[in-house]
Design an enzyme around this catalytic site. Structure first.
Site, mmCIF file in Angstrom:
data_model
loop_
_atom_site.group_PDB
_atom_site.id
_atom_site.type_symbol
_atom_site.label_atom_id
_atom_site.label_comp_id
_atom_site.label_asym_id
_atom_site.label_seq_id
_atom_site.Cartn_x
_atom_site.Cartn_y
_atom_site.Cartn_z
ATOM 1 N N SER A 106 -44.409 -28.526 42.731
ATOM 2 C CA SER A 106 -43.317 -27.600 43.025
ATOM 3 C C SER A 106 -43.782 -26.506 43.963
ATOM 4 C CB SER A 106 -42.817 -26.978 41.715
ATOM 5 O OG SER A 106 -41.956 -25.885 41.963
ATOM 6 N N TYR B 6 -43.974 -21.998 34.109
ATOM 7 C CA TYR B 6 -43.648 -23.292 34.718
ATOM 8 C C TYR B 6 -44.499 -23.526 35.967
ATOM 9 C CZ TYR B 6 -41.218 -26.583 37.738
ATOM 10 O OH TYR B 6 -40.934 -27.611 38.609
ATOM 11 N N LYS C 54 -47.696 -26.398 36.859
ATOM 12 C CA LYS C 54 -47.791 -27.271 38.034
ATOM 13 C C LYS C 54 -49.123 -27.063 38.761
ATOM 14 C CE LYS C 54 -43.802 -29.391 37.823
ATOM 15 N NZ LYS C 54 -43.731 -30.844 37.572
#
Length: 336
Positions: free
Chosen positions: A124, A148, A152
């Site tokens: 991402s 989040y 990643k």
């Protein structure tokens, strides 16, 4: 090639399944259906004209992943399975680290046990964090702003270490910007449970009357119309980027971080306007205060993908809006 797609029944995974299958690859889906519906499998069959093998399992179950790799003689893995709501990651970081980081480790352990060393990771652009310059290129410093994004980045770093430990590994970390749109058939698309976190499905639900209005958070940014600007990429372009990455890895071992975006910033009002043009009426909307943590602008520098993968996004904003509306009209309204 025999390819396992973890999370293959999800939004991006299902579209990538179509692209790979139509190109002649043998796709196997592994999914626990926590963020997707089994009906996606039937709709994929309608698009492809054949049933696809699938394994209902969690990526945290390394033994189940290893069995799937052996049973289907898998040669490469595309790893989509992961939780992706930024707000939820702030509220429940342990859940995100367990699922996204440990889940990825489980898949890699299973691959190592079987001897598979080709891996495409669904990463991402959130790994970049607050922009020090724009557009983001792959050399931009990485400093995520939420759990989040950190999950990643941690998986990217694990993959980097794995590739150094064994030069036979072939790894692509694909840093997505903002996936939107749906397959041209209207049979697969984004249909999040509950109130959507992302702009396009929220706009679509306002258009269908399932939500009363769109709140536009911030209209006083230093942008062309005061609203935030993002890099919106059609999900089919994104899916084609995964196939291009697999092709590239065939002859390029090592670890590769690659942006997948358009390189064109699009404002909230631009996106809503494209949707309004498709449906022929105005979307009810109201301006609200900026949300904490939202950036005024971010978008990709996509030249590395073009140079390495011979890939570039080609679908327009109008195509994004039209495909989303067809998906809403064809499938979502019958399943909600």
């Amino acid at each position: 090639m025999n390819i396992l797609l973890t999370g293959g029944a999800g939004y991006i995974g299902s579209h990538t399944t179509v692209v790979l299958s139509q190109a002649g690859h043998n796709v196997v889906i592994l999914d626990n259906f926590c963020n997707s519906q089994k009906s996606v499998l039937d709709r994929l069959q309608s698009i492809l004209g054949k049933a696809l093998p699938y394994v209902e399992a969690d990526v945290l179950d390394a033994a189940a992943v290893e069995k799937a790799l052996r049973d289907y003689q898998i040669e490469a893995v595309i790893h989509f399975a992961g939780l992706k709501a930024v707000g939820e990651s702030v509220e429940n970081p342990l859940k995100y680290y367990a699922n996204n980081v440990q889940g990825s480790i489980s898949v890699l352990q299973a691959m190592k046990a079987v001897g598979i060393k080709t891996f495409v990771f669904s990463s991402s652009a959130t790994v970049y964090g607050d922009p020090q310059y724009l557009p983001y290129d792959e050399k931009h410093p990485t400093k995520p702003m939420n759990p989040y994004g950190w999950t990643k980045l941690q998986v990217e770093e694990i993959l980097h270490d794995v590739s150094i430990s064994d030069p036979q590994w072939k790894v692509a970390c694909l840093r997505y910007f903002n996936p939107v749109g749906a397959h041209e058939s209207g049979l697969i698309g984004e249909n999040p449970s509950g109130i959507p976190n992302n702009l396009m499905p929220f706009v679509a639900r306002v258009a269908t009357g399932h939500l009363p209005k769109l709140n536009v958070f911030g209209n006083d940014y230093d942008t062309k119309d005061g609203t935030g600007e993002r890099d919106y990429i059609h999900v089919m372009d994104l899916a084609e980027g995964h196939m291009a990455a697999l092709t590239y890895l065939e002859n390029h071992p090592g670890w590769h971080a690659i942006n997948l975006g358009t390189g064109i910033p699009v404002s909230v009002l631009d996106l809503v306007g494209a949707f309004e043009k498709v449906i022929g009426r105005e979307i009810p909307k109201a301006f609200a205060a900026r949300r904490t943590g939202d950036l005024p602008v971010y978008y990709a520098q996509p030249e590395r993908a073009k140079a390495l993968l011979n890939w570039a996004a080609k679908r327009s904003l109008d195509e994004i809006a039209a495909s989303t509306w067809k998906w809403q009209q064809t499938t979502v309204k019958t399943e909600r």
